[in-house]
Design an enzyme around this catalytic site. Structure first.
Site, PDB file in Angstrom:
ATOM      1  N   GLU A 515     -38.454   6.315 -25.751  1.00  0.00           N
ATOM      2  CA  GLU A 515     -38.633   6.381 -27.203  1.00  0.00           C
ATOM      3  C   GLU A 515     -39.373   5.151 -27.729  1.00  0.00           C
ATOM      4  O   GLU A 515     -40.206   5.262 -28.633  1.00  0.00           O
ATOM      5  CB  GLU A 515     -37.282   6.555 -27.898  1.00  0.00           C
ATOM      6  N   ASP A 579     -42.831   8.662 -20.720  1.00  0.00           N
ATOM      7  CA  ASP A 579     -42.036   8.710 -19.481  1.00  0.00           C
ATOM      8  C   ASP A 579     -42.389   7.543 -18.565  1.00  0.00           C
ATOM      9  O   ASP A 579     -41.506   6.855 -18.036  1.00  0.00           O
ATOM     10  CB  ASP A 579     -42.278  10.031 -18.746  1.00  0.00           C
TER      11      ASP A 579
END
Length: 676
Positions: A515, A579
């Site tokens: 995030e 990711d």
């Protein structure tokens, strides 16, 4: 439509790896040898090595098109909410209390006898309004009025922070009008797409027959409706273009919108949605609005009436008798996603209740299932990840000092929200009764629509959340520069209160880093520290960043999803950057947290446990239909590629599992991509 970047929501002997493979009891929390398939070498296929046993032991339930670690936790959260609902259903609560409203909403949805007895009666007022249309002006007035019911047949409106003035909320107009997920479903001409198109036309015809049309008439009208939607698809903006925040930021006032799409009565529209003075607003797709307005004027009113009847019954399929819901499931559940059976009624109604009364359910959920110490530990983890990302930014060889300084400023400005909101939504004006599920859904839609538009042209409330506490997910909001972690995700396999650092950094640590990385992905990097679209990069740095992200997109586009269908590395680029960034950041944070030479646990080093924990959160079984659907509509890569793609770019992974040239997991150094 919003810009939140969600988390979303695997016979060769292994050689030369210093971990044991025989049957054993895993003393360390968070890893189970039964989840692994050690007949596969980690260098050959790390997803299968780490997750093969889990996949074998967790076959796809008939009701699901995808089943992974996220879904296991989602099922657990679903059971927790079910227990909450059971507890409040057996008690009498004060009229107007959140417990009473939750119990009434759920009870109305479970009263299938009453729903079947009413048949299509709840829908009849809407159908009558369609029949009574006499002109295009009437049609436009109806479209405006119906948006408060949750119906957006051609376009929609929502309120969000102004992307270039993030302290204020403004209105956004966005494209709609399609019954299938996006434009590609209408425009693709491969055999699979043609089959879906045929079955979609049959679905439209089936609903029209339920409304009382003869089969031949229904089929003719279905062809007309499909042709209208295909035309809409042809002038809709693609998902890839919508990923460019500048392409969907087109600020206008009422006069400018009228000049753009003069065939539509925009003043009457804003009056109809009770936003008579909209001020400046954002038109996400001006070309769409122009073509849509021309199409409204050009098509016969009779065709629009049939179009609206179909979309209305389809939209309310979950609140109507089972014949309607079953037909909807046949197309959306079976054809598009491959599910074999429909989810049990209680699950569907519970989900609808938790959607309509999200933070009301969240209050009960947090009180029962979210311990304060979980929030405290998460805050510490977040700060460790923030420090790690600062270190990594400082060490970047491709970024100038000037841009690094601004990147650190943005990183330090990220707001962190964990568990639940500080201020709960007030549901006192939302009327819920145990008598009509259909009306309860309409009332909830009205409540949220009015609440949303009441915030237009007012300061942003920084305490608001975009997810409920019982949601198994997380998100980054670029216009607020905030990361948000709902309570429900802070459970195994993402977060263990009593696990070693390697396990938690490999799972929830990567989620946190993921995030954070969204603030610096190909979209998020275009927002500054206060959440405004603003080019704060040195030109050379931006060029080097784009070169790296292009290589990452190309890597993911090489993965074969099914047969000749490849993954879409451009569509999933932002999530792939996050990711990879999350993995690197969390690994650095773990190394900073470890106090020297940490012991092996059950034969696995901390690095190995970190990468195994990371792989496990993406363990997933998935049906072929769902693979194809998600490849078209989801900005996240499939779970398998979220394991393989980032790890092939991570040097520390190579060292941990002795990955060698010639292994599938091996990429030559000059082909690896490290961004953050």
């Amino acid at each position: 439509m919003n810009y939140f970047k969600t988390l979303g929501l695997g016979l060769m002997a292994m050689a030369a790896v210093s971990c044991s493979h025989g049957p054993q009891t895993m003393a360390g929390k968070g890893l189970d040898p039964a989840d692994m398939d050690t007949t596969i070498a980690p260098g050959a296929d790390f997803d299968q090595y780490a997750n093969g046993g889990w996949k074998k032991r967790h076959p796809l339930p008939d009701e699901k098109s995808r089943y992974g670690a996220f879904d296991v936790l989602g099922d657990e959260a679903e059971k927790q909410v079910k227990e909450l609902f059971a507890a409040i259903s057996s008690n009498n609560f004060k009229q107007g209390s959140i417990e009473q409203k939750i119990a009434n909403f759920y009870a109305s949805g479970m009263d299938t006898t009453a729903i079947e007895a009413r048949n299509l009666a709840p829908l009849q007022p809407y159908l009558s309004q369609i029949d009574e249309l006499k002109s295009k002006a009437d049609l436009q007035q109806l479209l405006a009025a119906w948006q408060s019911y949750g119906l957006n047949p051609l376009f929609g409106i929502y309120a969000d922070a102004d992307q270039k003035n993030s302290a204020m909320k403004v209105a956004y107009l966005y494209q709609s009008g399609l019954g299938m997920p996006n434009r590609d479903y209408y425009l693709n001409k491969d055999d699979h797409s043609l089959d879906i198109q045929q079955k979609y036309r049959a679905y439209i015809a089936g609903l029209l027959q339920i409304l009382g049309q003869e089969p031949e008439s229904a089929q003719q009208d279905a062809e007309t409706i499909y042709a209208m939607e295909k035309e809409i698809a042809e002038f809709s903006m693609s998902m890839l273009d919508q990923r460019d925040p500048y392409k969907v930021y087109n600020k206008m006032n009422l006069d400018q919108l009228i000049a753009t799409a003069p065939e539509y009565n925009w003043k009457a529209y804003f009056d109809g949605v009770k936003l008579s003075n909209p001020g400046d607003f954002i038109v996400c797709q001006p070309d769409f609005m122009k073509a849509m307005a021309q199409m409204v004027e050009a098509k016969p009113l009779a065709d629009w009436k049939q179009y609206l009847k179909y979309h209305t019954i389809s939209n309310f399929s979950s609140e109507l008798p089972h014949a309607v819901g079953d037909l909807s499931f046949e197309f959306y559940g079976k054809t598009l996603s491959g599910s074999l059976v429909q989810r049990p009624r209680w699950k569907r109604v519970q989900e609808a209740t938790a959607g309509a009364l999200g933070e009301a359910v969240g209050q009960l959920y947090v009180k029962e299932y979210f311990p304060p110490e979980a929030k405290e530990r998460m805050l510490k983890l977040v700060e460790n990840l923030r420090k790690a990302l600062a270190v990594r930014i400082g060490n970047l060889s491709w970024m100038s000092d000037t841009t690094k300084e601004k990147a650190i400023e943005k990183l330090n400005a990220i707001t962190v929200k964990i568990g639940y909101p500080d201020k709960w939504k007030d549901y006192s004006s939302l009327e819920i009764t145990p008598d009509s599920y259909f009306q309860n859904v309409v009332n909830a839609n009205n409540f949220y629509f009015a609440d949303m538009l009441s915030k237009v042209n007012k300061p942003v409330d920084k305490t608001e959340w975009g997810m409920t506490p019982q949601t198994v997910n997380a998100y980054y909001n670029p216009s607020a520069n905030e990361i948000v972690f709902p309570a429900a995700i802070l459970q195994p396999p993402f977060f263990y209160m009593d696990a070693d650092d390697a396990i938690n950094y490999g799972a929830i640590g990567v989620v946190i880093g993921h995030e954070m990385s969204h603030g610096f992905d190909d979209q998020g990097r275009q927002y500054d520290k206060i959440g405004n679209l603003n080019d704060w990069w040195q030109a050379d740095d931006a060029e080097r960043f784009n070169e790296k992200t292009k290589r990452l997109a190309n890597q993911f586009s090489q993965f074969t999803v099914l047969d000749t269908v490849k993954a879409d590395g451009k569509l999933t680029l932002g999530e792939n950057i996050a990711d990879l960034g999350g993995l690197n950041i969390s690994y650095t944070a773990m190394q900073m947290a470890l106090k020297g030479d940490e012991p092996q646990i059950d034969g696995f080093t901390p690095d190995q446990r970190f990468f195994l924990s990371y792989a496990h959160i993406w363990a997933q079984n998935i049906r072929d239909e769902e693979k194809l659907r998600l490849t078209k509509v989801d900005v996240h890569s499939l779970g398998r590629y979220r394991v393989l793609g980032p790890l092939r770019n991570t040097p520390e992974f190579y060292a941990a599992f002795d990955i060698k040239a010639g292994d599938y997991m091996y990429l030559p150094e000059d082909e690896r991509v490290v961004i953050w």
